[in-house]
Design an enzyme around this catalytic site. Structure first.
Site, PDB file in Angstrom:
ATOM      1  CE  LYS A   1       6.905   4.808   7.598  1.00 31.99           C
ATOM      2  NZ  LYS A   1       7.642   3.525   7.492  1.00 31.99           N
TER       3      LYS A   1
ATOM      4  CG  ASP B   1      -6.382  -2.002  -4.347  1.00 26.12           C
ATOM      5  OD1 ASP B   1      -7.542  -1.862  -3.911  1.00 26.12           O
ATOM      6  OD2 ASP B   1      -6.001  -1.580  -5.456  1.00 26.12           O
TER       7      ASP B   1
HETATM    8 MG    MG Z   1      -8.516   2.005  -3.748  1.00 25.06          MG
END
Ligand code: MG
Ligand code: IPM
Length: 365
Positions: A187, A247
């Protein structure tokens, strides 16, 4: 050959999936003429219940004395209100730091038998094979100062040159053995720490001119993984961003319960499924053992240099899925619902079968 392996089954479904993976390890050991010495220990909530801490020094010593560590999962509702340093998750963080496990490898690969289980269209997904390489011992996870009082909460995002250099080197080496493409995610448009990360990654890149390097902001990366996952080979990223992106990447494969991981350092290695402890289904024989079995395949490959055994385990998993066996998390009406034990037995049977065929020269991987 003899290998010492510390087993940390942990909480929830952890013990069931570790049990399953150990039975696969035993079968593979026999076929490939190696012996495992297992040392099983408590970690997470179960350790807190017995000793008042989620990780004891004794368990840590056992890890230091092992060739590899296999972890199931930690955590559960029961321990959610404990202070940060006593929560089951604190054990994981302590293990990572104490064992120096700076390189976290999370493959997000699509099993073709599970293509339809994804929320993405098969044509977007088909052929996706990403490795998220997440830095695991720095960033806001460990930066000081940290804390909160009545009116403020604060953490520190910090990386040293050495920390960025070693993970970047690992990443470029890894990409070199695969698709030769790295996307470094940061970022840098907002965070100084990320600007520093980007600068060091580019410095390291000078030693790897054969690998293509691209920078991407983390918000864009989250979008791109869902839009067109096939564009990625190795995603190299900071600890916090890697937590989130892994994820996302896991979910699009349609098989969160299927994905393995390895956390590696200079001297130690820990393997664990990406999924959590799933306390709601613990002890019911419903857990999907494939992520942990696949983690064992990574262990064979990376810690024991037994790549053939690793390939056979992966092939056995694929075959079991192709035959239609499914635990509840990946079940669909046209497939065969099985328990944790039945799934494990099927994998072992296929493992033996593929091994025998290969020994007879009928099947070559
Ligand atoms: Mg995690
Ligand atoms: C993970 C988990 C951990 C993390 C938690 C349980 C501490 O989410 O391994 O991705 O944030 O690293």
């Amino acid at each position: 050959m003899n290998f010492k392996v510390t087993l940390l089954p942990g909480d929830g479904i952890g013990p069931e999936v570790v049990n399953a993976a150990v039975s696969v390890m035993k079968v593979a050991a026999e076929k490939f003429n190696v012996a495992f010495k297992f040392n099983e220990q408590l970690v997470g909530g179960c350790s807190y219940d017995k000793h008042g801490v989620p990780l004891t020094d004794e368990v840590l010593s056992s890890c230091y004395d092992s060739d590899a560590v296999l972890l199931g999962a930690v955590g559960g509702y029961k321990w959610e209100t404990l202070p940060q340093n006593l929560k089951p998750e604190a054990a994981l963080l302590k293990l990572r730091k104490a064992l120096g496990l700076y390189a976290n490898i999370r493959p997000a690969k699509v099993y073709s038998a599970l293509l339809s289980a994804s929320t993405l269209k098969p044509e977007v997904l088909n052929g996706t094979d990403i490795i998220i390489l997440r830095e695991l011992t720095g960033d806001v996870y460990f930066g000081e100062p940290r804390g909160f009082d009545e009116n403020h909460g604060w953490n520190t995002m910090v990386y040293t040159r050495e920390e960025v250099e070693r993970i970047a080197e690992y990443g470029f080496e890894l990409a070199r053995k695969r698709g030769k493409k790295i996307t470094s995610v940061d970022k840098a448009n907002v965070l100084d720490c990320s600007q520093f990360w980007r600068k060091i990654v580019h410095e390291v890149h000078k030693d790897f001119p054969d690998v293509e390097l691209k920078d991407m902001y983390v918000d864009n990366a989250a979008m791109q993984i869902v839009r067109d996952p096939k564009q990625f080979d190795v995603i190299l990223t900071q600890n916090l961003f890697g937590d989130i992106l892994s994820d996302i990447a896991a979910m699009i494969t349609g098989s969160l319960g299927m994905l393995p991981s390895a956390s590696l350092g200079k001297n130690y290695a820990l393997y664990e499924p990406v999924h959590g402890s799933a306390p709601d289904i613990a002890g019911q024989g419903k857990a999907n053992p494939l992520a942990t079995i696949s983690s064992v395949a990574m262990m064979f490959n990376l810690s024991f240099q037994m790549s053939k055994a690793a390939e056979l385990i992966e092939a056995a998993i694929e075959k079991t899925l192709t035959m239609g066996y499914r635990t509840a998390d990946i079940y669909s009406p046209d497939t065969i619902l099985v328990s944790t034990t039945q799934m494990t037995e099927a994998v072992i049977e296929n493992f033996n079968h593929i091994y025998d065929e290969q020994a007879l020269g009928v099947f070559t991987l």
